[in-house]
Design an enzyme around this catalytic site. Structure first.
Site, PDB file in Angstrom:
ATOM      1  N   GLU A 138      25.627  14.230  -6.061  1.00 23.24           N
ATOM      2  CA  GLU A 138      26.469  14.504  -4.895  1.00 23.24           C
ATOM      3  C   GLU A 138      26.089  13.615  -3.706  1.00 23.24           C
ATOM      4  O   GLU A 138      26.950  13.256  -2.899  1.00 23.24           O
ATOM      5  CB  GLU A 138      26.364  15.978  -4.501  1.00 23.24           C
ATOM      6  N   GLU A 147      30.080  13.509   3.237  1.00 27.50           N
ATOM      7  CA  GLU A 147      31.090  12.904   2.383  1.00 27.50           C
ATOM      8  C   GLU A 147      31.576  11.575   2.960  1.00 27.50           C
ATOM      9  O   GLU A 147      31.800  11.449   4.158  1.00 27.50           O
ATOM     10  CB  GLU A 147      32.261  13.878   2.248  1.00 27.50           C
TER      11      GLU A 147
END
Length: 274
Positions: A138, A147
């Site tokens: 991730e 992100e």
């Protein structure tokens, strides 16, 4: 052959449902007390919301966990060398290089004493391997704090019990890239931070970045850990990656998991893929 047909049928059913409704990331939808969250991200009660693999929150039949008889010390498994080896695989000058630290992880771990304590010693080490496999994937080897290039602010206005703050984005942040106003809101209650008004806190505080990852893991992934690594993929990002949607991403997660299991000297356990 029967098992192959069954898997194809299951995947087809998932695809039909996913294409018929808005795609929901594999995150807890933050249902209220006494209401179950289905694996597709909807709140309700009844048989369609319960059963193995469905519930991600309180419901009629909460998933069982495996009692621990393990005396594994997580700090002894997640050594300084183990942590450094992950970061050293990231590109130079990554923002996470000075952000994610072993000390921050161990500090966050104080709030989750049950992590890495499930079933036997090997089960416990497999849980640690699974968690860090997903964290590595991730975050890009602990490189990314949040992100990259989010396509939306991840504000679901239908989740009225967790209202979005004006101008705030609930894109992925932290060790497991917590996303969605429903997750920031639900984590707020347990971790005592105002995730709805200040979601950026997760990207500013390394301990909180690990706490939110451990929080999501213990509440949403832990119930299926002993079913195999594939079940943890389903819980984290199944709607996006499983059933043949993103085989390369699934394989990347598996590669990290098997590498860490090898380092810890344990077998891989149950099914690796979802």
């Amino acid at each position: 052959m029967a098992s192959v047909i069954s898997l194809k049928t299951l995947c087809l059913a998932v695809i039909i449902v996913v294409t018929a409704v808005p795609v929901v990331m594999g995150q807890n939808c933050g249902c209220g007390d006494g209401v179950c969250c289905s694996k597709y991200g909807y709140c309700g009660n009844g048989n369609e919301y319960s059963g193995e693999g469905y519930c991600e929150g309180p419901c009629n039949s909460p998933p069982s966990t495996t009692p621990s008889n393990s005396d594994v010390n997580v700090a002894d498994v997640v050594t300084s060398q183990f942590f450094s080896d992950i970061i050293n695989q990231a590109p130079n000058d990554c923002p996470g290089e000075s952000f994610y630290t072993r000390d921050a992880f161990l500090n966050a771990l104080n709030a989750f004493s049950g992590f890495g304590k499930i079933g036997s010693a090997d089960d416990s080490k497999r849980e640690i391997a699974a968690f860090f496999a997903h964290v590595t994937h991730e975050t890009g080897n602990l490189c990314h704090i949040e992100e990259q290039n989010p396509q939306s602010n991840y504000c679901d206005t239908s989740r009225t019990y967790y209202p979005c703050a004006p101008g705030k984005s609930y894109h992925g942040r932290g060790s497991l890239q917590l996303s969605g106003n429903y997750n920031y809101g639900a984590a707020r209650k347990d971790l005592n931070f105002d995730g709805l008004r200040f979601p950026e806190s997760v990207a500013n505080d390394p301990v909180l970045a690990f706490k939110t990852g451990l929080w999501f893991w213990m509440n949403n992934v832990r119930p299926v850990v002993t079913q195999g690594f594939g079940a943890t993929i389903q819980r984290i990002n199944g709607a996006i990656e499983c059933c043949g949607k993103e085989p390369q991403l699934i394989q990347a997660r598996i590669n990290y998991y098997t590498e860490y299991c090898n380092q810890f000297g344990v077998s891989y356990g149950g099914s690796l893929s979802c």
